[in-house]
Design a protein around this motif. Structure first.
Motif, PDB file in Angstrom:
ATOM      1  N   ARG A 138       0.825  -1.201   0.000  1.00  0.00           N
ATOM      2  CA  ARG A 138       0.000   0.000   0.000  1.00  0.00           C
ATOM      3  C   ARG A 138       0.858   1.248   0.000  1.00  0.00           C
ATOM      4  O   ARG A 138       0.521   2.260  -0.618  1.00  0.00           O
ATOM      5  CB  ARG A 138      -0.942  -0.004   1.200  1.00  0.00           C
ATOM      6  N   GLY A 139       1.996   1.196   0.705  1.00  0.00           N
ATOM      7  CA  GLY A 139       2.901   2.330   0.691  1.00  0.00           C
ATOM      8  C   GLY A 139       3.427   2.604  -0.698  1.00  0.00           C
ATOM      9  O   GLY A 139       3.511   3.751  -1.143  1.00  0.00           O
ATOM     10  N   ILE A 140       3.775   1.547  -1.416  1.00  0.00           N
ATOM     11  CA  ILE A 140       4.243   1.699  -2.788  1.00  0.00           C
ATOM     12  C   ILE A 140       3.160   2.336  -3.643  1.00  0.00           C
ATOM     13  O   ILE A 140       3.406   3.222  -4.455  1.00  0.00           O
ATOM     14  CB  ILE A 140       4.658   0.327  -3.374  1.00  0.00           C
ATOM     15  N   HIS A 141       1.936   1.901  -3.457  1.00  0.00           N
ATOM     16  CA  HIS A 141       0.843   2.404  -4.288  1.00  0.00           C
ATOM     17  C   HIS A 141       0.632   3.900  -4.101  1.00  0.00           C
ATOM     18  O   HIS A 141       0.069   4.552  -4.975  1.00  0.00           O
ATOM     19  CB  HIS A 141      -0.455   1.666  -3.952  1.00  0.00           C
ATOM     20  N   ARG A 142       1.049   4.445  -2.975  1.00  0.00           N
ATOM     21  CA  ARG A 142       0.837   5.866  -2.737  1.00  0.00           C
ATOM     22  C   ARG A 142       1.541   6.731  -3.773  1.00  0.00           C
ATOM     23  O   ARG A 142       1.102   7.829  -4.075  1.00  0.00           O
ATOM     24  CB  ARG A 142       1.336   6.241  -1.326  1.00  0.00           C
ATOM     25  N   HIS A 190     -15.427   0.028 -12.015  1.00  0.00           N
ATOM     26  CA  HIS A 190     -14.993   1.359 -12.453  1.00  0.00           C
ATOM     27  C   HIS A 190     -13.495   1.396 -12.748  1.00  0.00           C
ATOM     28  O   HIS A 190     -12.740   0.488 -12.396  1.00  0.00           O
ATOM     29  CB  HIS A 190     -15.354   2.407 -11.393  1.00  0.00           C
ATOM     30  N   GLY A 191     -13.070   2.467 -13.392  1.00  0.00           N
ATOM     31  CA  GLY A 191     -11.654   2.681 -13.676  1.00  0.00           C
ATOM     32  C   GLY A 191     -10.970   3.471 -12.577  1.00  0.00           C
ATOM     33  O   GLY A 191     -11.582   3.853 -11.572  1.00  0.00           O
ATOM     34  N   CYS A 192      -9.680   3.726 -12.762  1.00  0.00           N
ATOM     35  CA  CYS A 192      -8.913   4.491 -11.784  1.00  0.00           C
ATOM     36  C   CYS A 192      -9.470   5.907 -11.650  1.00  0.00           C
ATOM     37  O   CYS A 192      -9.999   6.472 -12.599  1.00  0.00           O
ATOM     38  CB  CYS A 192      -7.452   4.565 -12.207  1.00  0.00           C
ATOM     39  N   THR A 193      -9.329   6.465 -10.462  1.00  0.00           N
ATOM     40  CA  THR A 193      -9.817   7.798 -10.083  1.00  0.00           C
ATOM     41  C   THR A 193     -11.331   7.909 -10.172  1.00  0.00           C
ATOM     42  O   THR A 193     -11.869   8.998 -10.068  1.00  0.00           O
ATOM     43  CB  THR A 193      -9.172   8.930 -10.911  1.00  0.00           C
ATOM     44  N   GLY A 208     -34.374  -5.623 -17.756  1.00  0.00           N
ATOM     45  CA  GLY A 208     -34.721  -6.302 -16.516  1.00  0.00           C
ATOM     46  C   GLY A 208     -33.601  -7.131 -15.921  1.00  0.00           C
ATOM     47  O   GLY A 208     -33.660  -8.366 -15.976  1.00  0.00           O
ATOM     48  N   PHE A 209     -32.596  -6.494 -15.344  1.00  0.00           N
ATOM     49  CA  PHE A 209     -31.550  -7.216 -14.622  1.00  0.00           C
ATOM     50  C   PHE A 209     -30.990  -6.315 -13.525  1.00  0.00           C
ATOM     51  O   PHE A 209     -31.216  -5.097 -13.524  1.00  0.00           O
ATOM     52  CB  PHE A 209     -30.435  -7.700 -15.561  1.00  0.00           C
ATOM     53  N   ALA A 210     -30.296  -6.917 -12.581  1.00  0.00           N
ATOM     54  CA  ALA A 210     -29.714  -6.186 -11.461  1.00  0.00           C
ATOM     55  C   ALA A 210     -28.249  -5.867 -11.746  1.00  0.00           C
ATOM     56  O   ALA A 210     -27.590  -6.549 -12.534  1.00  0.00           O
ATOM     57  CB  ALA A 210     -29.821  -7.009 -10.177  1.00  0.00           C
ATOM     58  N   LEU A 211     -27.751  -4.820 -11.091  1.00  0.00           N
ATOM     59  CA  LEU A 211     -26.371  -4.376 -11.263  1.00  0.00           C
ATOM     60  C   LEU A 211     -25.650  -4.361  -9.926  1.00  0.00           C
ATOM     61  O   LEU A 211     -26.227  -3.970  -8.901  1.00  0.00           O
ATOM     62  CB  LEU A 211     -26.340  -2.972 -11.852  1.00  0.00           C
ATOM     63  N   VAL A 212     -24.387  -4.759  -9.935  1.00  0.00           N
ATOM     64  CA  VAL A 212     -23.507  -4.627  -8.784  1.00  0.00           C
ATOM     65  C   VAL A 212     -22.336  -3.744  -9.192  1.00  0.00           C
ATOM     66  O   VAL A 212     -21.693  -3.991 -10.227  1.00  0.00           O
ATOM     67  CB  VAL A 212     -22.982  -5.994  -8.298  1.00  0.00           C
ATOM     68  N   PHE A 213     -22.078  -2.708  -8.405  1.00  0.00           N
ATOM     69  CA  PHE A 213     -20.955  -1.810  -8.657  1.00  0.00           C
ATOM     70  C   PHE A 213     -19.953  -1.921  -7.499  1.00  0.00           C
ATOM     71  O   PHE A 213     -20.089  -1.224  -6.490  1.00  0.00           O
ATOM     72  CB  PHE A 213     -21.437  -0.361  -8.766  1.00  0.00           C
ATOM     73  N   PRO A 214     -18.953  -2.788  -7.604  1.00  0.00           N
ATOM     74  CA  PRO A 214     -17.905  -2.814  -6.582  1.00  0.00           C
ATOM     75  C   PRO A 214     -17.118  -1.505  -6.614  1.00  0.00           C
ATOM     76  O   PRO A 214     -16.981  -0.863  -7.667  1.00  0.00           O
ATOM     77  CB  PRO A 214     -17.021  -3.995  -7.003  1.00  0.00           C
ATOM     78  N   GLN A 215     -16.587  -1.118  -5.473  1.00  0.00           N
ATOM     79  CA  GLN A 215     -15.807   0.123  -5.403  1.00  0.00           C
ATOM     80  C   GLN A 215     -14.588  -0.080  -4.524  1.00  0.00           C
ATOM     81  O   GLN A 215     -14.682  -0.612  -3.416  1.00  0.00           O
ATOM     82  CB  GLN A 215     -16.663   1.258  -4.836  1.00  0.00           C
ATOM     83  N   THR A 216     -13.439   0.341  -5.053  1.00  0.00           N
ATOM     84  CA  THR A 216     -12.234   0.356  -4.247  1.00  0.00           C
ATOM     85  C   THR A 216     -12.007   1.781  -3.747  1.00  0.00           C
ATOM     86  O   THR A 216     -12.865   2.650  -3.927  1.00  0.00           O
ATOM     87  CB  THR A 216     -11.031  -0.162  -5.053  1.00  0.00           C
ATOM     88  N   SER A 217     -10.881   2.033  -3.115  1.00  0.00           N
ATOM     89  CA  SER A 217     -10.642   3.353  -2.540  1.00  0.00           C
ATOM     90  C   SER A 217      -9.143   3.601  -2.458  1.00  0.00           C
ATOM     91  O   SER A 217      -8.320   2.728  -2.740  1.00  0.00           O
ATOM     92  CB  SER A 217     -11.261   3.446  -1.137  1.00  0.00           C
ATOM     93  N   SER A 218      -8.778   4.805  -2.022  1.00  0.00           N
ATOM     94  CA  SER A 218      -7.367   5.152  -1.886  1.00  0.00           C
ATOM     95  C   SER A 218      -6.701   4.386  -0.746  1.00  0.00           C
ATOM     96  O   SER A 218      -5.471   4.358  -0.661  1.00  0.00           O
ATOM     97  CB  SER A 218      -7.215   6.660  -1.660  1.00  0.00           C
ATOM     98  N   ALA A 219      -7.484   3.755   0.112  1.00  0.00           N
ATOM     99  CA  ALA A 219      -6.887   2.911   1.148  1.00  0.00           C
ATOM    100  C   ALA A 219      -6.245   1.672   0.534  1.00  0.00           C
ATOM    101  O   ALA A 219      -5.292   1.115   1.073  1.00  0.00           O
ATOM    102  CB  ALA A 219      -7.946   2.508   2.175  1.00  0.00           C
ATOM    103  N   ASN A 220      -6.786   1.216  -0.592  1.00  0.00           N
ATOM    104  CA  ASN A 220      -6.228   0.061  -1.300  1.00  0.00           C
ATOM    105  C   ASN A 220      -5.191   0.473  -2.322  1.00  0.00           C
ATOM    106  O   ASN A 220      -4.229  -0.262  -2.584  1.00  0.00           O
ATOM    107  CB  ASN A 220      -7.337  -0.700  -2.028  1.00  0.00           C
TER     108      ASN A 220
END
Length: 495
Positions: A18-22, A83-86, A106-118
């Motif tokens: 995670r430090g590297i990702h910063r 979603h994409g980055c940012t 007629g279908f359902a949607l799931v939107f996963p979301q990451t964050s700056s913590a990851n």
């Protein structure tokens, strides 16, 4: 592009990763889209989205958001959109157009979301081994979201699909490889081959100059990630802009090689079609004549998701950062997966025999077939999509592109309206040729198959005209005047 950085090695410590990702900004494996460091997108809050907080152990530290139309029937399909980055779940919900088709079909949607913590740029960690493999990290979190949504909405587990943009597309490719038993289909938008990278430095390579592996080598990466003995694979759509400088168009070629090999197919398309927005569609049919892999190449489009704002039946979405006005990719992806309900159903009538092409013009294809006892009508499919219903044993498809190959099948429909088995496919190629113009760098021309490089120099396919150095800085306009034949048209190109 923002500043690049020398690659660093990962350790097994999540904290260090995670430090590297910063510090990863525009170009590293974090897949920041363009420009310098951009702040992470806001948390999902758009009306219509619902956050689900209890969906499993969530080892990837992701957030789950869902959308479902009113009166959603049981056994409806389920689509997962990354979603994409940012970006955030609300960005993808607001711009991608997927809610429009969830309401329509007629279908359902799931939107996963990451964050700056990851990840510093809120990218899915497609390149990190601990996040992209089956039952690990972010991949397992997404799988847990699917299980939760299936239970909550009564979704049909045989019709679960996944799509994503950029880093979300890289994770989509990994998910399709790791969970072929979960997904019926996927769409990789401006993305990379499954398991192309396992470190930040390898991610650089994949983005800008993906390894030129053989189709079998790419396919082996998928087979190694899937459960042992897997014999059924998802149907995959690949979307790529020819002017993408963040994820080079060569990635679409490697993706095609990977998934056609997984399906046991060659790399020559069954047929090609010209769509709106400067889009060329290459279709690779399976043994039954159904599209297994589709590649959508959008001339002149940069890095992003293709949308087409408007109220027309084939339009969707809205423009925004990395949502680009060209063609509605969500519409064509939904049709490819059969979410529009126009795919053939299974009735009791046998498949018509004797389907043949009786004639073509520049814009039409005429077909005929043998009658089926008990049929009240027949449905004609082009590339798996319904294009005509007729009570006779002949049909003519109109409004086609010139010089283009199309695949057709037909099914008999009984008195109750149920379509029976689908016939064997036939291919009709329209006459003539429609010239097209393409402006891009020499590198992108070569990556798109309009030119080739030899000794560091670039030459137009067909005419073999010299175009100068093979790089991303030299730009030319090429005019395609025939199949596989291009000429330099820098002074002006009209069609």
């Amino acid at each position: 592009m923002g500043p690049s950085h020398p690659p660093l090695r990962f350790t097994k410590s999540r904290r260090l990763v995670r430090g590297i990702h910063r510090w990863v900004t525009a170009a590293a494996g974090a897949l920041a889209l363009t420009g310098g460091l951009v702040a992470a997108g806001p948390q999902a809050s758009a009306a219509g989205l619902t956050q689900i907080t209890a969906f499993g152990s969530n080892p990837g530290n992701l957030s789950m958001y869902t959308y479902a139309p009113d009166a959603l029937p049981d056994d409806a399909p389920l689509v997962v959109a990354l979603h994409g980055c940012t970006q955030s779940a609300s960005d993808y919900y607001a711009h991608s157009g997927w809610p429009t088709f969830a309401d329509r079909y007629g279908f359902a949607l799931v939107f996963p979301q990451t964050s700056s913590a990851n990840n510093a740029n809120s990218c899915f960690n497609w390149f990190e081994p601990g996040d992209g493999k089956r039952d690990q990290g972010e991949a397992l979190s997404i799988k847990q979201m699917i299980d939760k949504a299936v239970a909550q909405y009564g979704s049909d587990t045989r019709r679960v699909y996944i799509t994503g943009l950029s880093a979300g597309a890289g994770m989509t490719a990994n998910m399709l490889a790791a969970y072929p038993d979960v997904f019926a289909g996927g769409a990789i938008d401006s993305g990379l081959p499954a398991f192309c990278a396992n470190s930040v430095s390898a991610a650089y390579t994949c983005m800008y100059s993906p390894p030129d592996k053989s189709p079998a080598q790419w396919g082996d990466l998928v087979r190694a990630a899937a459960p042992a003995g897997t014999a059924s694979w998802p149907r995959v759509a690949i979307w790529q802009g020819t002017a993408d400088t963040t994820v080079k168009p060569a990635n679409a070629t490697e993706l095609r090689d990977q998934w056609t090999n997984v399906w046991g197919l060659g790399q020559t398309p069954t047929r090609t079609e010209n769509l709106s927005g400067g889009t060329t569609l290459s279709i690779y049919d399976d043994a039954s004549g159904r599209p297994a892999v589709e590649v959508y190449s959008i001339s002149g489009m940069a890095h992003g998701l293709a949308v087409d704002p408007g109220s027309g039946p084939e339009q969707c979405g809205s423009t925004g950062t990395y949502f680009l006005d060209t063609i509605c990719s969500s519409y064509h992806t939904a049709r490819f997966w059969g979410l529009d309900g126009d795919g053939p159903s299974t009735g009791s009538l046998p498949a018509p025999t004797g389907l043949k092409v009786t004639g073509t013009t520049d814009t039409t294809a005429a077909l005929s077939w043998n009658a089926v006892d008990g049929a009240s009508s027949y449905t004609v499919y082009r590339g798996g999509a319904k294009v005509a219903t007729t009570t006779s044993t002949t049909a003519t498809d109109t409004g086609l592109a010139t010089g283009t190959a199309y695949s057709y099948t037909v099914a008999a429909v009984d008195a109750a309206g149920a379509a029976g088995a689908v016939s064997a496919a036939v291919t009709a190629t329209t006459t003539g040729f429609t010239p097209t113009c393409h402006t891009a760098s020499n590198y992108d021309h070569a990556a798109a198959g309009r030119a080739y490089q030899n000794g560091g120099y670039t030459y137009a396919n067909g005419s073999h005209q010299s175009m100068g150095l093979w790089n991303t800085f030299t730009t030319h306009t090429l005019k395609q005047t025939g199949p596989g034949y291009y000429v330099v048209a820098d002074s002006g190109c009209s069609v």
